[in-house]
Design a protein around this motif. Structure first.
Motif, PDB file in Angstrom:
ATOM      1  N   ILE A 113      -7.163 -28.605  20.050  1.00 32.66           N
ATOM      2  CA  ILE A 113      -7.207 -27.353  19.509  1.00 32.66           C
ATOM      3  C   ILE A 113      -8.076 -26.496  20.442  1.00 32.66           C
ATOM      4  CG2 ILE A 113      -7.691 -25.593  17.632  1.00 32.66           C
ATOM      5  CD1 ILE A 113      -7.542 -27.960  15.727  1.00 32.66           C
ATOM      6  N   PRO A 114      -7.601 -25.484  21.321  1.00 33.23           N
ATOM      7  CA  PRO A 114      -8.474 -24.774  22.098  1.00 33.23           C
ATOM      8  C   PRO A 114      -9.323 -23.970  21.292  1.00 33.23           C
ATOM      9  CG  PRO A 114      -5.933 -24.360  22.525  1.00 33.23           C
ATOM     10  CD  PRO A 114      -5.988 -25.092  21.450  1.00 33.23           C
ATOM     11  N   LEU A 115     -10.870 -24.037  21.812  1.00 25.27           N
ATOM     12  CA  LEU A 115     -11.715 -23.379  21.105  1.00 25.27           C
ATOM     13  C   LEU A 115     -12.652 -22.639  22.108  1.00 25.27           C
ATOM     14  CD1 LEU A 115     -13.144 -26.766  19.304  1.00 25.27           C
ATOM     15  CD2 LEU A 115     -11.836 -24.622  18.429  1.00 25.27           C
ATOM     16  N   SER A 116     -13.139 -21.442  21.708  1.00 23.97           N
ATOM     17  CA  SER A 116     -14.140 -20.771  22.447  1.00 23.97           C
ATOM     18  C   SER A 116     -15.358 -20.789  21.659  1.00 23.97           C
ATOM     19  CB  SER A 116     -13.636 -19.165  22.555  1.00 23.97           C
ATOM     20  OG  SER A 116     -13.185 -18.787  21.555  1.00 23.97           O
ATOM     21  N   ASP A 117     -15.721 -20.100  20.581  1.00 21.72           N
ATOM     22  CA  ASP A 117     -16.828 -19.952  19.686  1.00 21.72           C
ATOM     23  C   ASP A 117     -16.683 -20.615  18.792  1.00 21.72           C
ATOM     24  OD1 ASP A 117     -18.062 -18.281  21.719  1.00 21.72           O
ATOM     25  OD2 ASP A 117     -17.765 -16.448  20.640  1.00 21.72           O
ATOM     26  N   PHE A 118     -17.410 -21.690  18.303  1.00 24.38           N
ATOM     27  CA  PHE A 118     -17.083 -22.635  17.167  1.00 24.38           C
ATOM     28  C   PHE A 118     -18.411 -23.355  16.586  1.00 24.38           C
ATOM     29  CE2 PHE A 118     -17.248 -26.770  19.638  1.00 24.38           C
ATOM     30  CZ  PHE A 118     -16.985 -26.296  20.747  1.00 24.38           C
ATOM     31  N   ARG A 137     -24.977 -30.683  13.707  1.00 27.58           N
ATOM     32  CA  ARG A 137     -24.293 -29.360  13.558  1.00 27.58           C
ATOM     33  C   ARG A 137     -24.499 -28.775  14.852  1.00 27.58           C
ATOM     34  NH1 ARG A 137     -23.169 -25.377   9.703  1.00 27.58           N
ATOM     35  NH2 ARG A 137     -23.738 -23.150  10.464  1.00 27.58           N
ATOM     36  N   ILE A 138     -23.443 -28.816  15.601  1.00 24.73           N
ATOM     37  CA  ILE A 138     -23.507 -28.131  16.829  1.00 24.73           C
ATOM     38  C   ILE A 138     -22.714 -26.765  17.042  1.00 24.73           C
ATOM     39  CG2 ILE A 138     -23.055 -28.141  19.423  1.00 24.73           C
ATOM     40  CD1 ILE A 138     -22.761 -31.545  18.505  1.00 24.73           C
ATOM     41  N   GLU A 139     -23.646 -25.670  17.184  1.00 27.03           N
ATOM     42  CA  GLU A 139     -23.033 -24.159  17.248  1.00 27.03           C
ATOM     43  C   GLU A 139     -22.731 -23.779  18.871  1.00 27.03           C
ATOM     44  OE1 GLU A 139     -24.863 -21.227  15.088  1.00 27.03           O
ATOM     45  OE2 GLU A 139     -25.066 -22.593  13.251  1.00 27.03           O
ATOM     46  N   VAL A 140     -21.518 -23.288  19.087  1.00 28.64           N
ATOM     47  CA  VAL A 140     -21.236 -23.100  20.490  1.00 28.64           C
ATOM     48  C   VAL A 140     -20.847 -21.442  20.639  1.00 28.64           C
ATOM     49  CG1 VAL A 140     -19.882 -23.449  22.556  1.00 28.64           C
ATOM     50  CG2 VAL A 140     -20.600 -25.246  21.091  1.00 28.64           C
ATOM     51  N   ILE A 141     -21.567 -20.613  20.960  1.00 31.72           N
ATOM     52  CA  ILE A 141     -21.288 -19.091  20.914  1.00 31.72           C
ATOM     53  C   ILE A 141     -21.598 -18.559  22.132  1.00 31.72           C
ATOM     54  CG2 ILE A 141     -23.209 -18.348  19.465  1.00 31.72           C
ATOM     55  CD1 ILE A 141     -21.162 -16.502  18.188  1.00 31.72           C
ATOM     56  N   GLY A 142     -20.925 -17.667  22.702  1.00 30.61           N
ATOM     57  CA  GLY A 142     -20.968 -17.076  23.993  1.00 30.61           C
ATOM     58  C   GLY A 142     -21.560 -17.884  25.076  1.00 30.61           C
ATOM     59  N   ASN A 143     -22.773 -17.880  25.502  1.00 37.38           N
ATOM     60  CA  ASN A 143     -23.250 -18.901  26.717  1.00 37.38           C
ATOM     61  C   ASN A 143     -24.133 -19.776  26.209  1.00 37.38           C
ATOM     62  OD1 ASN A 143     -21.683 -17.548  28.552  1.00 37.38           O
ATOM     63  ND2 ASN A 143     -23.395 -16.191  29.188  1.00 37.38           N
ATOM     64  N   HIS A 144     -24.366 -19.892  24.817  1.00 38.76           N
ATOM     65  CA  HIS A 144     -25.500 -20.562  24.074  1.00 38.76           C
ATOM     66  C   HIS A 144     -24.777 -21.808  23.446  1.00 38.76           C
ATOM     67  CE1 HIS A 144     -28.454 -17.511  24.810  1.00 38.76           C
ATOM     68  NE2 HIS A 144     -27.526 -16.804  24.887  1.00 38.76           N
ATOM     69  N   TYR A 145     -25.500 -22.959  23.568  1.00 37.86           N
ATOM     70  CA  TYR A 145     -25.194 -24.306  22.760  1.00 37.86           C
ATOM     71  C   TYR A 145     -26.300 -24.460  22.076  1.00 37.86           C
ATOM     72  CZ  TYR A 145     -21.362 -24.337  26.303  1.00 37.86           C
ATOM     73  OH  TYR A 145     -20.290 -24.156  27.114  1.00 37.86           O
ATOM     74  N   ARG A 182     -14.440 -22.218  13.327  1.00 38.42           N
ATOM     75  CA  ARG A 182     -14.169 -21.238  14.314  1.00 38.42           C
ATOM     76  C   ARG A 182     -15.192 -20.149  13.797  1.00 38.42           C
ATOM     77  NH1 ARG A 182     -10.081 -20.806  17.925  1.00 38.42           N
ATOM     78  NH2 ARG A 182      -8.333 -21.513  16.503  1.00 38.42           N
ATOM     79  N   ALA A 183     -16.129 -19.899  15.093  1.00 37.59           N
ATOM     80  CA  ALA A 183     -17.115 -18.695  14.703  1.00 37.59           C
ATOM     81  C   ALA A 183     -16.529 -17.491  15.115  1.00 37.59           C
ATOM     82  CB  ALA A 183     -18.386 -18.965  15.670  1.00 37.59           C
ATOM     83  N   VAL A 184     -16.768 -16.506  14.066  1.00 37.07           N
ATOM     84  CA  VAL A 184     -16.216 -15.089  14.203  1.00 37.07           C
ATOM     85  C   VAL A 184     -17.540 -14.128  14.264  1.00 37.07           C
ATOM     86  CG1 VAL A 184     -14.920 -13.420  13.406  1.00 37.07           C
ATOM     87  CG2 VAL A 184     -13.964 -15.954  13.182  1.00 37.07           C
ATOM     88  N   ARG A 185     -17.847 -13.748  15.385  1.00 36.66           N
ATOM     89  CA  ARG A 185     -19.024 -12.834  15.490  1.00 36.66           C
ATOM     90  C   ARG A 185     -18.809 -11.729  14.501  1.00 36.66           C
ATOM     91  NH1 ARG A 185     -20.084  -9.953  20.600  1.00 36.66           N
ATOM     92  NH2 ARG A 185     -17.882 -10.351  21.066  1.00 36.66           N
ATOM     93  N   GLY A 186     -19.920 -11.226  13.884  1.00 32.67           N
ATOM     94  CA  GLY A 186     -20.050 -10.413  12.799  1.00 32.67           C
ATOM     95  C   GLY A 186     -19.410 -10.689  11.558  1.00 32.67           C
ATOM     96  N   ASP A 187     -18.883 -12.044  11.460  1.00 32.50           N
ATOM     97  CA  ASP A 187     -18.338 -12.297  10.019  1.00 32.50           C
ATOM     98  C   ASP A 187     -19.465 -13.041   9.431  1.00 32.50           C
ATOM     99  OD1 ASP A 187     -17.243 -13.026   7.619  1.00 32.50           O
ATOM    100  OD2 ASP A 187     -15.924 -14.697   8.753  1.00 32.50           O
ATOM    101  N   THR A 188     -20.675 -12.387   8.859  1.00 38.66           N
ATOM    102  CA  THR A 188     -21.898 -13.206   8.438  1.00 38.66           C
ATOM    103  C   THR A 188     -21.553 -13.845   7.018  1.00 38.66           C
ATOM    104  OG1 THR A 188     -22.675 -11.071   7.748  1.00 38.66           O
ATOM    105  CG2 THR A 188     -23.356 -11.806   9.743  1.00 38.66           C
ATOM    106  N   ASN A 189     -20.550 -13.201   6.341  1.00 40.37           N
ATOM    107  CA  ASN A 189     -20.174 -14.144   4.937  1.00 40.37           C
ATOM    108  C   ASN A 189     -19.174 -15.090   5.240  1.00 40.37           C
ATOM    109  OD1 ASN A 189     -18.284 -12.463   5.236  1.00 40.37           O
ATOM    110  ND2 ASN A 189     -18.211 -11.638   3.213  1.00 40.37           N
ATOM    111  N   CYS A 190     -18.649 -15.362   6.476  1.00 39.45           N
ATOM    112  CA  CYS A 190     -17.677 -16.242   6.878  1.00 39.45           C
ATOM    113  C   CYS A 190     -16.454 -16.226   5.793  1.00 39.45           C
ATOM    114  CB  CYS A 190     -18.160 -17.447   6.509  1.00 39.45           C
ATOM    115  SG  CYS A 190     -19.079 -18.103   8.144  1.00 39.45           S
ATOM    116  N   ASP A 191     -15.876 -15.135   5.385  1.00 42.40           N
ATOM    117  CA  ASP A 191     -14.508 -14.790   4.733  1.00 42.40           C
ATOM    118  C   ASP A 191     -13.345 -14.751   5.632  1.00 42.40           C
ATOM    119  OD1 ASP A 191     -15.034 -12.341   5.357  1.00 42.40           O
ATOM    120  OD2 ASP A 191     -14.944 -11.661   3.507  1.00 42.40           O
ATOM    121  N   GLY A 192     -13.799 -14.718   6.967  1.00 42.65           N
ATOM    122  CA  GLY A 192     -12.733 -14.699   7.946  1.00 42.65           C
ATOM    123  C   GLY A 192     -12.322 -13.261   8.656  1.00 42.65           C
TER     124      GLY A 192
END
Ligand code: CA
Ligand code: CA
Ligand code: CA
Ligand code: CA
Length: 273
Positions: free
Chosen positions: A73-78, A156-164, A205-215
């Protein structure tokens, strides 16, 4: 103070933004507990991976080149969470290409083989892989695995933007982080070079700004955003499966007042660009 003005704007938004409250499931896009064999999504690229006793393992652990089984599955922020049993030398591939020539590799249970024992590593560090070449070990922790080859850990590994970020239970802060701009997307997967085995892999999948994680990004994210900003521990307790980095809207690696204006921009646009 600009930040206070922006917080005031947030409060105004809670009044004026009318929200379509569509509940979506959290953005979990892959899970495998290996109860019924391995998901067909695993690529088994190197190492002859197989399932035994409800866990994922290799018949041929190795590091030259490192073994790999990637989720297709291709991933960007996750976020990827997993259990590692009997943790030794191994790790997690992040944003790698399918040929394993360019990507990021988090090594778990590293630092042991220098002593001749791939089951004896106690450290975490990163490699950046560029055209098949491996960087030096980057941002190594100290010896934080107390019983290598025996201990079971959750990661738990978070990958977002240029940060791991690599998190382990019991540590308030990430155990190690990496700042790297060479990769923006790719595949995640597993690396095994020891007796360790893997279980309960969950990719969100991480969604920037989706702080309650409802998508979706809407005004139901305002209160959680303010909580993440003012009380990170409280935020994680309230939204334990939500990537905390979703609140790092400007993707500079920290959650602070500089995320407020970008967050407001995401709100009014129903998502971050
Ligand atoms: Ca299992
Ligand atoms: Ca193994
Ligand atoms: Ca949301
Ligand atoms: Ca930020």
């Amino acid at each position: 103070m600009p930040a206070r003005i922006s917080l005031f704007h947030l409060l105004l938004l809670t009044v004026f933004v009318s929200s379509s409250s569509s509940w979506a499931a959290a953005q979990v896009i892959f899970t495998d507990d290996f109860t019924n064999g391995a998901s067909a999504s695993w690529g088994n690229q190197r190492g002859d991976w197989y399932v035994h006793d409800g866990v994922y393992d290799t018949h041929a652990p190795g590091n030259s080149p490192p073994t790999a089984s990637l989720v297709d599955i291709p991933l960007s922020d996750f976020v990827i969470e997993l259990d590692i049993n009997d943790v030794g030398d191994g790790g997690v591939w992040l944003r790698t290409d399918a040929q394993l020539q360019n990507g990021v590799l988090l090594v778990t249970g590293g630092g042991g083989y220098g002593g001749g024992n791939p089951n004896g590593g106690r450290r975490f560090y990163w490699h950046i892989v560029t055209n098949g070449n491996y960087s030096a070990a980057l941002n190594s922790t100290g010896d934080i695995i107390q019983n290598p080859g025996v201990q079971d850990i959750h990661m738990r590994i978070e990958v977002i933007g240029n940060h791991y970020y690599a998190f382990m239970p019991g540590f308030l802060m990430p155990v190690t982080t990496l700042l790297d701009s060479s990769r923006h997307s790719g595949f995640a997967g597993l690396y095994d070079y020891s007796i360790q085995t893997f279980d309960n892999v969950v990719i969100t999948r991480a969604v920037r700004g989706d702080t309650n994680c409802d998508g979706v990004v809407n005004n139901f994210d305002i209160d959680p955003f303010v909580l993440a900003l003012t009380n990170p521990a409280g935020y994680h307790a309230a939204f334990p499966s939500c990537p905390t980095s979703n609140a790092d809207v400007n993707t500079d690696g920290v959650i602070n007042n500089f995320d407020i204006d970008p967050f407001v921009t995401c709100l009014v646009n129903s998502g971050c660009s």
